[in-house]
Design a protein around this motif. Structure first.
Motif, PDB file in Angstrom:
ATOM      1  N   ARG A  21       0.865  -1.187   0.000  1.00 11.04           N
ATOM      2  CA  ARG A  21       0.000   0.000   0.000  1.00 11.04           C
ATOM      3  C   ARG A  21       0.895   1.228   0.000  1.00 11.04           C
ATOM      4  NH1 ARG A  21      -1.338   2.725   4.562  1.00 11.04           N
ATOM      5  NH2 ARG A  21      -1.014   0.955   5.944  1.00 11.04           N
ATOM      6  N   HIS A  22       0.600   2.168  -0.884  1.00  5.41           N
ATOM      7  CA  HIS A  22       1.438   3.354  -0.980  1.00  5.41           C
ATOM      8  C   HIS A  22       0.807   4.489  -0.190  1.00  5.41           C
ATOM      9  CE1 HIS A  22       3.985   1.490  -4.036  1.00  5.41           C
ATOM     10  NE2 HIS A  22       2.860   0.951  -4.487  1.00  5.41           N
ATOM     11  N   ALA A  23       1.492   4.931   0.855  1.00  8.06           N
ATOM     12  CA  ALA A  23       0.994   6.009   1.706  1.00  8.06           C
ATOM     13  C   ALA A  23       1.302   7.343   1.034  1.00  8.06           C
ATOM     14  CB  ALA A  23       1.648   5.931   3.074  1.00  8.06           C
ATOM     15  N   LEU A  24       0.249   8.109   0.740  1.00  6.28           N
ATOM     16  CA  LEU A  24       0.432   9.390   0.050  1.00  6.28           C
ATOM     17  C   LEU A  24       0.183  10.545   1.008  1.00  6.28           C
ATOM     18  CD1 LEU A  24      -1.457   8.775  -3.332  1.00  6.28           C
ATOM     19  CD2 LEU A  24       0.882   8.192  -2.743  1.00  6.28           C
ATOM     20  N   SER A  25       0.876  11.653   0.759  1.00  2.33           N
ATOM     21  CA  SER A  25       0.575  12.875   1.495  1.00  2.33           C
ATOM     22  C   SER A  25      -0.733  13.423   0.946  1.00  2.33           C
ATOM     23  CB  SER A  25       1.698  13.892   1.300  1.00  2.33           C
ATOM     24  OG  SER A  25       1.687  14.332  -0.043  1.00  2.33           O
ATOM     25  N   ARG A  26      -1.337  14.339   1.678  1.00  2.00           N
ATOM     26  CA  ARG A  26      -2.606  14.917   1.236  1.00  2.00           C
ATOM     27  C   ARG A  26      -2.492  15.548  -0.159  1.00  2.00           C
ATOM     28  NH1 ARG A  26      -7.079  16.180   4.779  1.00  2.00           N
ATOM     29  NH2 ARG A  26      -8.482  17.653   3.771  1.00  2.00           N
ATOM     30  N   ASP A  27      -1.342  16.218  -0.429  1.00  2.73           N
ATOM     31  CA  ASP A  27      -1.149  16.859  -1.724  1.00  2.73           C
ATOM     32  C   ASP A  27      -1.051  15.837  -2.846  1.00  2.73           C
ATOM     33  OD1 ASP A  27      -1.183  19.213  -0.462  1.00  2.73           O
ATOM     34  OD2 ASP A  27       0.992  19.566  -0.507  1.00  2.73           O
ATOM     35  N   ARG A  28      -0.283  14.773  -2.580  1.00  2.45           N
ATOM     36  CA  ARG A  28      -0.100  13.760  -3.621  1.00  2.45           C
ATOM     37  C   ARG A  28      -1.415  13.013  -3.876  1.00  2.45           C
ATOM     38  NH1 ARG A  28       2.692  15.395  -6.819  1.00  2.45           N
ATOM     39  NH2 ARG A  28       3.327  13.409  -7.735  1.00  2.45           N
ATOM     40  N   GLN A  30      -4.336  14.300  -3.593  1.00  2.11           N
ATOM     41  CA  GLN A  30      -5.161  15.218  -4.372  1.00  2.11           C
ATOM     42  C   GLN A  30      -4.718  15.210  -5.843  1.00  2.11           C
ATOM     43  OE1 GLN A  30      -5.628  18.705  -2.065  1.00  2.11           O
ATOM     44  NE2 GLN A  30      -7.722  18.902  -2.809  1.00  2.11           N
ATOM     45  N   ALA A  31      -3.392  15.168  -6.072  1.00  2.00           N
ATOM     46  CA  ALA A  31      -2.873  15.114  -7.443  1.00  2.00           C
ATOM     47  C   ALA A  31      -3.305  13.816  -8.117  1.00  2.00           C
ATOM     48  CB  ALA A  31      -1.348  15.224  -7.415  1.00  2.00           C
ATOM     49  N   MET A  32      -3.283  12.717  -7.348  1.00  2.00           N
ATOM     50  CA  MET A  32      -3.721  11.426  -7.880  1.00  2.00           C
ATOM     51  C   MET A  32      -5.197  11.504  -8.283  1.00  2.00           C
ATOM     52  SD  MET A  32      -4.416   7.982  -5.690  1.00  2.00           S
ATOM     53  CE  MET A  32      -5.928   8.658  -5.007  1.00  2.00           C
ATOM     54  N   ALA A  33      -6.014  12.114  -7.373  1.00  4.56           N
ATOM     55  CA  ALA A  33      -7.444  12.232  -7.650  1.00  4.56           C
ATOM     56  C   ALA A  33      -7.675  13.000  -8.948  1.00  4.56           C
ATOM     57  CB  ALA A  33      -8.145  12.929  -6.486  1.00  4.56           C
ATOM     58  N   ALA A  34      -6.939  14.096  -9.121  1.00  6.72           N
ATOM     59  CA  ALA A  34      -7.127  14.927 -10.311  1.00  6.72           C
ATOM     60  C   ALA A  34      -6.754  14.177 -11.587  1.00  6.72           C
ATOM     61  CB  ALA A  34      -6.303  16.196 -10.183  1.00  6.72           C
ATOM     62  N   ALA A  35      -5.848  13.189 -11.459  1.00  5.92           N
ATOM     63  CA  ALA A  35      -5.396  12.445 -12.645  1.00  5.92           C
ATOM     64  C   ALA A  35      -6.312  11.264 -12.959  1.00  5.92           C
ATOM     65  CB  ALA A  35      -3.964  11.959 -12.426  1.00  5.92           C
ATOM     66  N   LEU A  36      -7.351  11.027 -12.109  1.00  4.89           N
ATOM     67  CA  LEU A  36      -8.199   9.845 -12.313  1.00  4.89           C
ATOM     68  C   LEU A  36      -9.150  10.004 -13.494  1.00  4.89           C
ATOM     69  CD1 LEU A  36      -9.101   8.731  -8.681  1.00  4.89           C
ATOM     70  CD2 LEU A  36      -7.550   7.635 -10.292  1.00  4.89           C
ATOM     71  N   GLY A  37      -9.314  11.251 -13.973  1.00  4.74           N
ATOM     72  CA  GLY A  37     -10.208  11.456 -15.109  1.00  4.74           C
ATOM     73  C   GLY A  37      -9.590  11.035 -16.438  1.00  4.74           C
ATOM     74  N   ALA A  38      -8.286  10.783 -16.461  1.00  3.47           N
ATOM     75  CA  ALA A  38      -7.609  10.430 -17.719  1.00  3.47           C
ATOM     76  C   ALA A  38      -8.105   9.089 -18.247  1.00  3.47           C
ATOM     77  CB  ALA A  38      -6.099  10.380 -17.489  1.00  3.47           C
ATOM     78  N   ALA A  39      -8.030   8.922 -19.565  1.00  3.77           N
ATOM     79  CA  ALA A  39      -8.549   7.711 -20.196  1.00  3.77           C
ATOM     80  C   ALA A  39      -7.770   6.474 -19.762  1.00  3.77           C
ATOM     81  CB  ALA A  39      -8.499   7.857 -21.713  1.00  3.77           C
ATOM     82  N   ASP A  40      -6.455   6.640 -19.501  1.00  2.00           N
ATOM     83  CA  ASP A  40      -5.649   5.471 -19.137  1.00  2.00           C
ATOM     84  C   ASP A  40      -5.487   5.317 -17.622  1.00  2.00           C
ATOM     85  OD1 ASP A  40      -4.108   7.678 -18.700  1.00  2.00           O
ATOM     86  OD2 ASP A  40      -2.244   6.803 -19.467  1.00  2.00           O
ATOM     87  N   ALA A  41      -6.298   6.052 -16.850  1.00  2.00           N
ATOM     88  CA  ALA A  41      -6.179   5.998 -15.389  1.00  2.00           C
ATOM     89  C   ALA A  41      -6.532   4.596 -14.895  1.00  2.00           C
ATOM     90  CB  ALA A  41      -7.098   7.029 -14.746  1.00  2.00           C
ATOM     91  N   PRO A  42      -5.930   4.169 -13.779  1.00  2.00           N
ATOM     92  CA  PRO A  42      -6.274   2.855 -13.243  1.00  2.00           C
ATOM     93  C   PRO A  42      -7.744   2.809 -12.821  1.00  2.00           C
ATOM     94  CG  PRO A  42      -4.881   4.057 -11.714  1.00  2.00           C
ATOM     95  CD  PRO A  42      -4.922   4.847 -12.978  1.00  2.00           C
ATOM     96  N   SER A  43      -8.329   1.605 -12.839  1.00  2.00           N
ATOM     97  CA  SER A  43      -9.758   1.474 -12.575  1.00  2.00           C
ATOM     98  C   SER A  43     -10.021   1.327 -11.075  1.00  2.00           C
ATOM     99  CB  SER A  43     -10.270   0.281 -13.383  1.00  2.00           C
ATOM    100  OG  SER A  43     -11.165  -0.475 -12.661  1.00  2.00           O
ATOM    101  N   LEU A  44     -10.857   2.213 -10.542  1.00  2.00           N
ATOM    102  CA  LEU A  44     -11.137   2.211  -9.102  1.00  2.00           C
ATOM    103  C   LEU A  44     -11.940   0.972  -8.717  1.00  2.00           C
ATOM    104  CD1 LEU A  44     -10.990   4.170  -6.486  1.00  2.00           C
ATOM    105  CD2 LEU A  44     -13.436   4.381  -6.898  1.00  2.00           C
TER     106      LEU A  44
END
Lengths: 503, 176
Positions: A21-28, A30-44
C-alpha cells in the motif's frame, strides 16, 4: 504508466501483503485524484476507511494498486469529482466513520438512515457524539423536474421474495426517465462486529455478507488473512476451496438464469434451470454438509472436509446438467419471441462498464474480459487454465449468455479438480501475529475484495468490497430512458444483491 | 430432447417434485391453540405469504426461492408467496431486523388484514444470530408478536416447509 498510477507508485510503500500500500501525502493524494479522469487511469475498485486513514484500491492493467491518505481535521480530499465510481464509497465512509470527503460530489447519507443510536458508529469520535433523538429525517432523492413526470417509490419491501432495497423511479408515461437506488436497509454493522475478534471467528461475518456468494466472500477474506499472517493453506484445502467456489458459481448462474427466464416469461426453461439449481444445492449439502457451503472456507484452510460420497454427488449433479444444458440452450436459441424479449433491453455501454470497473457477467457482457481467478490470479486456477466468455451486446441477452457460457467452464474445472484431489490436512494453524492483507476472489457476480488489519491476533479493521458496489450504479445507467415494464427483467439480468453492499 | 423423449423420461423417473411427509402434529396443535374458531373458518386451508427481508444475508431468501420451484412445489399445500401485504395471511420475516428495516416491517404488518400470522425464519430472525449485539440490529423480529420460529442458518427448504405446513394444519383443525 498513467499519471495517477505513477503518483501512487511514488508513495512510500507500507507493509500490506501481498500487494504493498502506498501512503500518500494529502497533496499527492489530491494530485492522484485529479489524474483519475484520464482515459488510461487505473480502474477504481473501492475506497474504505479505518479510524485515521482512507484507502483506495485500483486495478492498473490487472494488478492491484493501493493508496492511502491520513485523515486531517476529520477530512480527506474526495475522489468522486474525477471518478464518479467513488461516490457511494465516500458516502459510506462518512456514515460509518465520520470522515468527510472534501469536495465530494454527493454528500447525502447512504448507509445511515438515521435509525442508529449515534452517527458514525465506527468512527474515532463515536463515544463523544450525542445520542440521537426524534424520528429520522426523510431521505433526499435527486431532483426530477419536467412535464408530466411521475415518481414511483418501490421497496424496501418489494417483489415476492427479495432483499430490501428502495428503487425511486421517475417516469414519463411508460418511459423510465431516471432510476435512483437507495440501499442501506440491510446494514448489519458487520465491520464493527469483526473488530476485536480472532480472524477465525470473524470468518462467520465474512461468510454472511452475501448468502449467494458466501464461498467467494469467505475465500477473499481467507486470502486477506493468510496474506497478512504469512500462512499458506495446504494443497487439499486449495483444491476443495475451488470445488466449493465453482459449485457456487454454477448454482448462482443457474439461479440467475431461472430468474431472468421467469421475467421473460419462459416457464419451461425457468423450471428446468431451477431444477438443476436445486440439484447443485443438494450436491453441495451432501459434499460439504451445508447447502450453501456457508462457513466451509476458513482462514488457513477449510472448516469441513469433503464427505466420503461428496465427489460422487457432485459428479452426478454435473452429469445431469451437462446432459440437458445443450438442449436448453438450443431451445433458447430457437425461440424467436424470447430472443426479441431480451435483445437490446437494459443496454450497458462498454465505456460506462469500464469507468465503473464492472466485473463478472455485468462487465463481461459489455466486453470486459477480466477475471480475478486469472489476473491477479490465485491458486489453483492459473495452473488449471480457464476461458472467460465475453459478449459485446451489453443487454439482457448478453448477460444471460455470459452466465450460461461460464457453466461448462466451471463444470470442466470441477471435474479436473475432483479427479486429482490431493490428500493431506485441510488447515494450517494461524499464528497470533500482526499484519495487513488484501485478498481477492472471483464470485459469480464479479470480483470480491477483502482487506484486514490484524493486531496481536485480533482483527483491528476490515473491509469487504462486494462487486455490486459498482454494479448498482450501472443498473441505474442501463435503465435510463428504458421502458418501465422492462425494469424487472433488466434487474434480474444484473442479478444484484443488497446485503454485500450494505455491510 | 423431443417431447417423446421427455415423456418417456417422466414416465420412467416419476415427477421431479418430492413427496412430503405429514407435518408435526405437536406444532400444529400448539399453533391451533393460538387461533380462535372464527379465524380458522376465515383462513381455511390456503395461506398467502408476504415475505419481508429484514436485513438478512440473502441466504434464507435463496432457500425460500427454492420452495417455489418444482422440487418442493409450495403451492400444492395451498401456500403461496404474494406481493401485496393486503393479500397476505402470513408475514414471513428473515434477517436480524436491522434498525433501518424496523419501520418497513411494522408498516407491512399493519397493512395485513386480521387474522394474521408472523413467522420468523432463520437464526437471525429469532434472536439476531451472529449479528446479535450489533449497533445496527434489533436482535431478531422482536417488534412483532411471532407465532412460529423456524431455526437454521439458513433453514433448509424442508424445514421451512414443515413449519409452514404445521400452520395449515392448525388452521384446518376442528373448531374448539
Amino acid at each position: 504508466m498513467s499519471a495517477a498510477a505513477a503518483i501512487i507508485r511514488a508513495g512510500a510503500a507500507a507493509d500490506q501483503r501481498p500487494w504493498p500500500r502506498h501512503a500518500l501525502s494529502r497533496d499527492r493524494w489530491q494530485a492522484m485524484a485529479a489524474a483519475l479522469g484520464a482515459a488510461d487511469a487505473p480502474s477504481l475498485q473501492g475506497v474504505w476507511a479505518e479510524a485515521e486513514r482512507v484507502h483506495a484500491l485500483f486495478l492498473d492493467a490487472g494488478s492491484p494498486l493501493s493508496a492511502s491518505v491520513e485523515i486531517a481535521g476529520g477530512t480527506y480530499p474526495a475522489l468522486s469529482p474525477h471518478c464518479p465510481a467513488a461516490s457511494w464509497f465516500e458516502r459510506m465512509i462518512h456514515d460509518l466513520f465520520g470522515h468527510a470527503a472534501e469536495g465530494g460530489r454527493d454528500v447525502r447519507a447512504w448507509l445511515d438512515h438515521g435509525a442508529w443510536a449515534t452517527a458514525a458508529p465506527l468512527g474515532p469520535r463515536q463515544a463523544a457524539l450525542p445520542p440521537r433523538v426524534g424520528a429520522p429525517e426523510p431521505p433526499e432523492f435527486l431532483l426530477a423536474e419536467g412535464e408530466d413526470l411521475n415518481q414511483i417509490g418501490l421497496g424496501p419491501v418489494a417483489g415476492a421474495i427479495a432483499e430490501p432495497a428502495h428503487l425511486r423511479l421517475t417516469a414519463q408515461g411508460e418511459t423510465l426517465v431516471r432510476l435512483e437506488v437507495r440501499l442501506g436497509y440491510a446494514h448489519k454493522g458487520t465491520l464493527g462486529l469483526m473488530r476485536g475478534t480472532p480472524p477465525r471467528a470473524a470468518a462467520r461475518f465474512a461468510a454472511r455478507l452475501s448468502g449467494s456468494a458466501t464461498v467467494a466472500h469467505g475465500l477473499a477474506y481467507a486470502h486477506a488473512v493468510e496474506a497478512a499472517l504469512g500462512v499458506v493453506p495446504p494443497p487439499r484445502a486449495v483444491a476443495l476451496r475451488a470445488v466449493m467456489a465453482e459449485l457456487e458459481r454454477i448454482r448462482s448462474h443457474l439461479d440467475a438464469a431461472a430468474a431472468i427466464l421467469a421475467e421473460a416469461g419462459a416457464a419451461f426453461l425457468e423450471t428446468r434451470f431451477g431444477w438443476h439449481r436445486e440439484a447443485m444445492h443438494e450436491a453441495a449439502g451432501r459434499a460439504f454438509g451445508h447447502r450453501l457451503m456457508m462457513d466451509g472456507v476458513a482462514p488457513g484452510g477449510l472448516a469441513t472436509d469433503l464427505a466420503a460420497d461428496g465427489a460422487a454427488a457432485i459428479r452426478a449433479a454435473l452429469e445431469a446438467l451437462a446432459a440437458e444444458l445443450p438442449d436448453l440452450v438450443r431451445r433458447l436459441d430457437r425461440s424467436a419471441s424470447l430472443g426479441t424479449r431480451m435483445a437490446g433491453i437494459g443496454r450497458l455501454a462498454p465505456d460506462l462498464a469500464a469507468g465503473f470497473g464492472a466485473s463478472g457477467p455485468v462487465g463481461r457482457a459489455s466486453g470486459r474480459g477480466g477475471d480475478a481467478r486469472l489476473v491477479p490470479g490465485y491458486p489453483p486456477y492459473p495452473a488449471l487454465g480457464l476461458e472467460v466468455p465475453t459478449r459485446a451486446g451489453g443487454d439482457v441477452a448478453a448477460r444471460l449468455r455470459v452466465r450460461l457460457g461460464e457453466v461448462p467452464q466451471s463444470t470442466r474445472l470441477l471435474r479436473a479438480l475432483l479427479d486429482a484431489l490431493p490428500d493431506g490436512t485441510i488447515a494450517t494453524a494461524l499464528p497470533a501475529a500482526s499484519g495487513e492483507g488484501l485478498g481477492v476472489a472471483e464470485s459469480s457476480r464479479g470480483t470480491v475484495w477483502h482487506w484486514v488489519r490484524i493486531e496481536g491476533g485480533l482483527i483491528a479493521a476490515a473491509f469487504a468490497r462486494d462487486p455490486d458496489w459498482l454494479h448498482w450504479p450501472l443498473l441505474e445507467a442501463a435503465m435510463r430512458n428504458g421502458m418501465l415494464e422492462d425494469l424487472p427483467l433488466c434487474a434480474a439480468s444484473f442479478g444484484l444483491t443488497s446485503s454485500g453492499v450494505d455491510l | 430432447m423431443t417431447i417423446w423423449q421427455r415423456l418417456r423420461h417422466t414416465l420412467r423417473h416419476g415427477p421431479a417434485t418430492l413427496p412430503a411427509a405429514a407435518p408435526s402434529a405437536e406444532t400444529a396443535a400448539a399453533l391451533a391453540a393460538r387461533l380462535d374458531a372464527a379465524a380458522q373458518r376465515r383462513l381455511g386451508r390456503s395461506l398467502a405469504i408476504r415475505h419481508v427481508g429484514a436485513g438478512g444475508c440473502d441466504g434464507c431468501e435463496l432457500e425460500l426461492r427454492a420452495l417455489t420451484g418444482i422440487v418442493y412445489d409450495l403451492e400444492r399445500f395451498g401456500l403461496r408467496f404474494v406481493t401485496s401485504p393486503r393479500h397476505a395471511d402470513i408475514l414471513l420475516a428473515t434477517g436480524p431486523l436491522t434498525r433501518s428495516m424496523a419501520e418497513a416491517l411494522a408498516r407491512t404488518h399493519a397493512a395485513m388484514g386480521e387474522p394474521k400470522w408472523v413467522v420468523a425464519v432463520g437464526d437471525c430472525a429469532i434472536d439476531g444470530g451472529v449479528f446479535k449485539g450489533s449497533y445496527a440490529c434489533l436482535g431478531g423480529i422482536t417488534t412483532l408478536p411471532v407465532d412460529l420460529v423456524i431455526r437454521g442458518c439458513p433453514p433448509t427448504p424442508w424445514q421451512v416447509l414443515e413449519g409452514l405446513r404445521a400452520l395449515i394444519e392448525a388452521n384446518a383443525a376442528p373448531a374448539r
